[in-house]
Design a protein around this motif. Structure first.
Motif, PDB file in Angstrom:
ATOM      1  N   LYS A  57      78.710  -4.707 -54.445  1.00  0.00           N
ATOM      2  CA  LYS A  57      77.273  -4.516 -54.618  1.00  0.00           C
ATOM      3  C   LYS A  57      76.842  -4.578 -56.078  1.00  0.00           C
ATOM      4  O   LYS A  57      76.146  -3.692 -56.583  1.00  0.00           O
ATOM      5  N   ASN A  58      77.301  -5.613 -56.767  1.00  0.00           N
ATOM      6  CA  ASN A  58      76.788  -5.951 -58.084  1.00  0.00           C
ATOM      7  C   ASN A  58      76.081  -7.304 -57.971  1.00  0.00           C
ATOM      8  O   ASN A  58      75.601  -7.665 -56.892  1.00  0.00           O
ATOM      9  N   TYR A  59      76.019  -8.037 -59.052  1.00  0.00           N
ATOM     10  CA  TYR A  59      75.376  -9.356 -59.045  1.00  0.00           C
ATOM     11  C   TYR A  59      76.332 -10.407 -59.601  1.00  0.00           C
ATOM     12  O   TYR A  59      75.924 -11.349 -60.262  1.00  0.00           O
ATOM     13  N   ILE A  60      77.611 -10.239 -59.312  1.00  0.00           N
ATOM     14  CA  ILE A  60      78.645 -11.086 -59.897  1.00  0.00           C
ATOM     15  C   ILE A  60      78.593 -12.482 -59.295  1.00  0.00           C
ATOM     16  O   ILE A  60      78.676 -12.658 -58.083  1.00  0.00           O
ATOM     17  N   PHE A  61      78.459 -13.480 -60.162  1.00  0.00           N
ATOM     18  CA  PHE A  61      78.452 -14.869 -59.715  1.00  0.00           C
ATOM     19  C   PHE A  61      79.578 -15.683 -60.348  1.00  0.00           C
ATOM     20  O   PHE A  61      79.802 -16.837 -59.964  1.00  0.00           O
ATOM     21  N   GLU A  62      80.292 -15.089 -61.324  1.00  0.00           N
ATOM     22  CA  GLU A  62      81.365 -15.829 -61.985  1.00  0.00           C
ATOM     23  C   GLU A  62      82.473 -14.874 -62.405  1.00  0.00           C
ATOM     24  O   GLU A  62      82.213 -13.777 -62.913  1.00  0.00           O
ATOM     25  N   ILE A  63      83.716 -15.315 -62.191  1.00  0.00           N
ATOM     26  CA  ILE A  63      84.895 -14.555 -62.611  1.00  0.00           C
ATOM     27  C   ILE A  63      85.778 -15.493 -63.425  1.00  0.00           C
ATOM     28  O   ILE A  63      86.209 -16.535 -62.917  1.00  0.00           O
ATOM     29  N   ASP A  64      86.045 -15.112 -64.660  1.00  0.00           N
ATOM     30  CA  ASP A  64      86.828 -15.959 -65.559  1.00  0.00           C
ATOM     31  C   ASP A  64      88.073 -15.201 -66.007  1.00  0.00           C
ATOM     32  O   ASP A  64      88.060 -14.483 -67.011  1.00  0.00           O
ATOM     33  N   ASN A  65      89.156 -15.343 -65.222  1.00  0.00           N
ATOM     34  CA  ASN A  65      90.450 -14.719 -65.566  1.00  0.00           C
ATOM     35  C   ASN A  65      90.324 -13.223 -65.831  1.00  0.00           C
ATOM     36  O   ASN A  65      91.033 -12.671 -66.675  1.00  0.00           O
ATOM     37  N   ALA A  66      89.456 -12.557 -65.092  1.00  0.00           N
ATOM     38  CA  ALA A  66      89.214 -11.134 -65.353  1.00  0.00           C
ATOM     39  C   ALA A  66      90.356 -10.249 -64.881  1.00  0.00           C
ATOM     40  O   ALA A  66      90.507  -9.117 -65.365  1.00  0.00           O
ATOM     41  N   PHE A  67      91.189 -10.728 -63.941  1.00  0.00           N
ATOM     42  CA  PHE A  67      92.209  -9.857 -63.347  1.00  0.00           C
ATOM     43  C   PHE A  67      93.631 -10.262 -63.724  1.00  0.00           C
ATOM     44  O   PHE A  67      94.590  -9.696 -63.198  1.00  0.00           O
ATOM     45  N   GLU A  68      93.765 -11.215 -64.615  1.00  0.00           N
ATOM     46  CA  GLU A  68      95.092 -11.739 -64.919  1.00  0.00           C
ATOM     47  C   GLU A  68      96.009 -10.692 -65.546  1.00  0.00           C
ATOM     48  O   GLU A  68      97.222 -10.708 -65.340  1.00  0.00           O
ATOM     49  N   GLY A  69      95.444  -9.764 -66.314  1.00  0.00           N
ATOM     50  CA  GLY A  69      96.289  -8.756 -66.962  1.00  0.00           C
ATOM     51  C   GLY A  69      96.563  -7.541 -66.103  1.00  0.00           C
ATOM     52  O   GLY A  69      97.303  -6.635 -66.525  1.00  0.00           O
ATOM     53  N   LEU A  70      95.992  -7.473 -64.921  1.00  0.00           N
ATOM     54  CA  LEU A  70      96.157  -6.298 -64.045  1.00  0.00           C
ATOM     55  C   LEU A  70      97.366  -6.517 -63.143  1.00  0.00           C
ATOM     56  O   LEU A  70      97.247  -6.773 -61.944  1.00  0.00           O
ATOM     57  N   GLN A  71      98.537  -6.391 -63.725  1.00  0.00           N
ATOM     58  CA  GLN A  71      99.767  -6.728 -63.024  1.00  0.00           C
ATOM     59  C   GLN A  71     100.112  -5.771 -61.886  1.00  0.00           C
ATOM     60  O   GLN A  71     100.899  -6.114 -61.008  1.00  0.00           O
ATOM     61  N   ARG A  72      99.500  -4.582 -61.871  1.00  0.00           N
ATOM     62  CA  ARG A  72      99.801  -3.601 -60.824  1.00  0.00           C
ATOM     63  C   ARG A  72      98.684  -3.498 -59.787  1.00  0.00           C
ATOM     64  O   ARG A  72      98.780  -2.711 -58.843  1.00  0.00           O
ATOM     65  N   LEU A  73      97.642  -4.281 -59.946  1.00  0.00           N
ATOM     66  CA  LEU A  73      96.483  -4.184 -59.054  1.00  0.00           C
ATOM     67  C   LEU A  73      96.882  -4.535 -57.618  1.00  0.00           C
ATOM     68  O   LEU A  73      97.461  -5.581 -57.364  1.00  0.00           O
ATOM     69  N   GLN A  74      96.524  -3.640 -56.671  1.00  0.00           N
ATOM     70  CA  GLN A  74      96.881  -3.837 -55.269  1.00  0.00           C
ATOM     71  C   GLN A  74      95.667  -3.965 -54.355  1.00  0.00           C
ATOM     72  O   GLN A  74      95.738  -4.634 -53.329  1.00  0.00           O
ATOM     73  N   ARG A  75      94.564  -3.311 -54.706  1.00  0.00           N
ATOM     74  CA  ARG A  75      93.370  -3.338 -53.853  1.00  0.00           C
ATOM     75  C   ARG A  75      92.175  -3.769 -54.699  1.00  0.00           C
ATOM     76  O   ARG A  75      91.856  -3.118 -55.703  1.00  0.00           O
ATOM     77  N   LEU A  76      91.502  -4.841 -54.283  1.00  0.00           N
ATOM     78  CA  LEU A  76      90.367  -5.383 -55.021  1.00  0.00           C
ATOM     79  C   LEU A  76      89.197  -5.606 -54.062  1.00  0.00           C
ATOM     80  O   LEU A  76      89.325  -6.306 -53.061  1.00  0.00           O
ATOM     81  N   ASN A  77      88.061  -5.002 -54.380  1.00  0.00           N
ATOM     82  CA  ASN A  77      86.871  -5.113 -53.542  1.00  0.00           C
ATOM     83  C   ASN A  77      85.740  -5.745 -54.351  1.00  0.00           C
ATOM     84  O   ASN A  77      85.229  -5.136 -55.297  1.00  0.00           O
ATOM     85  N   ILE A  78      85.362  -6.971 -53.985  1.00  0.00           N
ATOM     86  CA  ILE A  78      84.259  -7.663 -54.659  1.00  0.00           C
ATOM     87  C   ILE A  78      83.181  -8.017 -53.624  1.00  0.00           C
ATOM     88  O   ILE A  78      82.451  -8.993 -53.768  1.00  0.00           O
ATOM     89  N   ALA A  79      83.069  -7.236 -52.568  1.00  0.00           N
ATOM     90  CA  ALA A  79      82.106  -7.520 -51.509  1.00  0.00           C
ATOM     91  C   ALA A  79      80.671  -7.354 -52.004  1.00  0.00           C
ATOM     92  O   ALA A  79      80.406  -6.662 -52.985  1.00  0.00           O
ATOM     93  N   TYR A  80      79.756  -8.023 -51.306  1.00  0.00           N
ATOM     94  CA  TYR A  80      78.320  -7.926 -51.597  1.00  0.00           C
ATOM     95  C   TYR A  80      78.006  -8.355 -53.036  1.00  0.00           C
ATOM     96  O   TYR A  80      77.416  -7.618 -53.808  1.00  0.00           O
ATOM     97  N   ASN A  81      78.443  -9.551 -53.383  1.00  0.00           N
ATOM     98  CA  ASN A  81      78.093 -10.139 -54.667  1.00  0.00           C
ATOM     99  C   ASN A  81      77.593 -11.566 -54.426  1.00  0.00           C
ATOM    100  O   ASN A  81      77.157 -11.888 -53.315  1.00  0.00           O
ATOM    101  N   TYR A  82      77.676 -12.419 -55.430  1.00  0.00           N
ATOM    102  CA  TYR A  82      77.112 -13.765 -55.323  1.00  0.00           C
ATOM    103  C   TYR A  82      78.117 -14.828 -55.747  1.00  0.00           C
ATOM    104  O   TYR A  82      77.759 -15.824 -56.361  1.00  0.00           O
ATOM    105  N   LEU A  83      79.375 -14.618 -55.389  1.00  0.00           N
ATOM    106  CA  LEU A  83      80.413 -15.576 -55.740  1.00  0.00           C
ATOM    107  C   LEU A  83      80.276 -16.831 -54.880  1.00  0.00           C
ATOM    108  O   LEU A  83      80.251 -16.748 -53.650  1.00  0.00           O
TER     109      LEU A  83
END
Length: 674
Positions: free
Chosen positions: A176-202
């Motif tokens: 529930k943000n207004y995200i329309f672009e992702i540019d390598n934002a998660f590449e350094g999160l080597q331990r990330l297991q759960r990612l929620n980007i629902a309700y945006n504008y991708l």
């Protein structure tokens, strides 16, 4: 023992200054209209909840008295500022919730305060009107974070710098943000297991390569393409939610993954290996032009063959409902031997074929409802078909029959929904068979059957012989009850729920008394002009009589077995007589009985519709006259006339007494001999 327990509870729930409640070391000050953190709470407080208050500033002295605090919640306040030294005395703080505040106003000072929390594990910043740059500043020094929520903010773009230092992050919520672009934002999160980007504008996800991710939710975006990075690496992905997007093709998934749930509901997907007119597109390719900075790559993909390169052997749930699928590619389901739930409802399927060679031996739920099915094909053999199938939904199609014996080869089926198809039930063996019918006789495992809106005509014989149905829905079949209920004789011991809604039932002579096991009965939408007397002996818990022609219920309805067992009774939209509401008063006093639609119940008096619980005095007076004993009424009316005549007779008699006596003496008098 009881006294000791009570004393223990008094100690656990001890009242605290400021109206807060203390439960062991947990202090709950939710909704106390506090404008600051109380300074007179217990010093050993470990968890402090200050949600729903009016705190604007968390100053440097606010938490000095609570050094053992590890959990602090300030959700839904008016927090604008956290001073840089506010957490210096709470170095052990691990969980901090700042949801729904106004932190965007002084985010630099708040960031300085957060940087003093070396052990912070969970931070919730949802609903603070934060931009991407503000989030970058707020979390830049929180390398210990494992869970971060920045949902419901105004983030529009994510770049590689925003989460750089969050090397321990396991869970990230950006919905529930207004995200329309992702540019390598998660590449350094080597331990990330759960990612929620629902309700945006991708608009798309191309080059997905987060191999360590277990759960990815990108539902409710505008995604048209999902392409995984070409790699033989093992992806840990278990759940992928792409529902409510604009996908045009089946997603290109990792070649090796642990995927067990794939949600593709409400997209625009179809398969193009073969068009509806028979044209083959198997060898046609699609080229993707991927521009990354100064480099340009062209990727050639055969989309209708790409899923052959994906290992879907661990998939348990596949939801492709609400798409534009008119047919499945060859061997599409053969790649999913572990599939237990398959949802293909609300598509354009015209045919679906099953065979004992299909690898769907583990399938327990199959939903093909709301398609255009005219045929359910079954390849004849000696083995079982879908041996573990329990729920089969075929409702709202164009089926007129099912393959003979299909249910005798699905050994565990319990629920079958055939509603809104033009099907008939097969009669008893030896009788004339319908040209096309569904035979469920002898299916011992079947407990739930829906035949609503199937156009059934005059059920007869024994269509349910050999079954153990507990739930039966025959609603919206206006010609199904042309006879009696003898066709239910095989269900008298098992049937618990029966729906006869909108079946043109008008005769009160229909006998329900044999259905002793019924607990729920729906007779709404019919033409009943009187309460069926056979219901009185049943011990129902729920009865629906809405939309009938009932003027009243029996006066003793609350005293018979039915009234004593009922817990739910629907009565609205009937033409009840306002002058015969004794039954209504009795129901109001019945213990444990609810009338959920009681506020809709009305009664008629003349041309007026009134609430039975608030009849005006003139109506009550009129009803008393209408319901009075007629014999007594006639007696009351005749008594004055009789008295008047009697009085007149007495008066006349007294006035003419002497004349009458002389007349009698003259005519009847005779001298007596001595």
């Amino acid at each position: 023992l009881a006294v000791g327990w009570g004393r223990g509870m008094d100690a656990a729930w001890a009242p605290s200054p400021g109206g807060c409640e203390l439960v062991q070391s947990i202090m709950d000050c939710t909704g106390r209209w506090l404008s600051s953190i109380p300074g007179n709470l217990r010093g050993d407080t470990e968890e402090l909840f200050l949600d729903d208050n009016t705190i604007r500033v968390l100053d440097n002295a606010s938490l000095l008295l609570y050094p053992q605090l590890w959990h602090l919640s300030l959700a839904r306040n008016r927090l604008e500022l956290i001073e840089p030294g506010a957490f210096l005395s709470s170095q052990g703080l691990q969980v901090l919730s700042l949801t729904d505040n106004l932190l965007f106003t002084n985010y630099l000072q708040t960031a300085a305060a957060l940087s003093a929390l070396p052990t912070l594990r969970t931070l919730d910043l949802a609903g603070n009107q934060l931009t991407g740059d503000m989030v970058l500043v707020l979390v830049s020094n929180l390398s210990s974070l494992e869970s971060l929520s920045v949902a419901r903010n105004v983030i529009m773009r994510l770049d590689s710098s925003i989460f750089t230092n969050l090397t321990q992050l396991l869970e990230l919520n950006l919905e529930k943000n207004y995200i329309f672009e992702i540019d390598n934002a998660f590449e350094g999160l080597q331990r990330l297991q759960r990612l929620n980007i629902a309700y945006n504008y991708l608009p798309c996800l191309v080059g997905f390569g987060l191999t360590q991710l277990r759960v990815l939710n990108v539902s409710h975006n505008i995604i048209e393409w999902f392409l995984t990075l070409e790699s033989d690496d093992l992806f840990e992905l278990e759940v992928l939610d792409l529902s409510h997007n604009r996908l045009l093709f089946f997603p290109v998934l990792p070649r090796q993954s642990k995927l067990h749930s794939l949600l593709l509901q409400d997209n625009r997907m179809s398969f193009y290996q073969r068009l509806p007119n028979g044209t083959s597109l198997a060898n046609v390719t699609v080229q993707f032009l991927i521009i990354d900075g100064n480099s340009t790559n062209i990727t050639t993909v055969r989309l209708w063959d790409e899923l052959c390169h994906s290992n879907l052997s661990s998939l348990h749930l596949l939801d492709m409902s609400q798409n534009q699928v008119w047919g499945l590619p060859d061997d599409f389901l053969s790649q999913m031997p572990s599939l237990t739930h398959l949802k293909l409802n609300q598509n354009c399927l015209e045919a679906f074929h099953l065979s004992e060679e299909d690898p769907l031996a583990m399938l327990t739920e199959l939903d093909l409802s709301q398609n255009q099915l005219v045929e359910l094909g079954v390849k004849v053999g000696v083995g079982d078909i879908l041996p573990n199938l329990q729920l089969f939904n075929l409702s709202t199609n164009r089926l007129q029959a099912l393959p003979p014996g299909i249910f005798t080869r699905t050994r565990k089926i319990t629920t079958l929904d055939l509603s809104r198809n033009r099907v008939d039930l097969c009669p008893q063996p030896g009788e004339a068979k319908s040209p096309a019918c569904v035979d469920i006789r002898g299916v011992e495992t079947l407990t739930h059957l829906s035949l609503a809106g199937c156009g059934l005509r005059g059920l007869s014989s024994r269509p349910f012989q050999g079954t153990s149905l507990m739930h039966l829905d025959l609603s919206d079949n206006r010609q199904a009850l042309s006879g009696d209920l003898e066709w239910l004789q095989d269900l008298v011991l098992t049937l618990q729920v029966l729906s006869l809604r909108n079946t043109s039932l008008s005769s009160t002579a229909v006998d329900f008394s044999a259905l002793n096991g019924l607990v729920r009965l729906d007779l709404s939408g019919n033409s009943l002009a009187a309460f069926p007397s056979s219901l009185s002996s049943l011990r129902l818990r729920s009865l629906d009589l809405r939309d009938n022609c009932l003027p009243a219920l029996p006066p003793d309805v609350a005293q018979v077995p039915l009234g004593r067992s009922l817990r739910e009774l629907y009565l609205s939209r009937n033409p009840y007589n306002c002058c015969t509401l004794g039954w209504w008063d009795a129901l109001q006093q019945a213990e444990g009985l609810r009338v959920p639609d009681g506020w809709e119940v009305t009664c008629s008096h003349g041309s007026r519709a009134l609430s039975p619980g608030a009849l005006p005095e003139p109506v009550l007076r009129s009803c008393r006259w209408q319901t009075a004993d007629l014999a007594l009424l006639y007696l009351v009316l005749a008594l004055p006339t009789c008295l008047t005549l009697l009085v007149a007779f007495v008066v006349v008699f007294l006035m003419l007494k002497e004349k009458l006596l002389k007349m009698v003496k003259t005519r009847c008098g005779v001298s007596s001999p001595y």
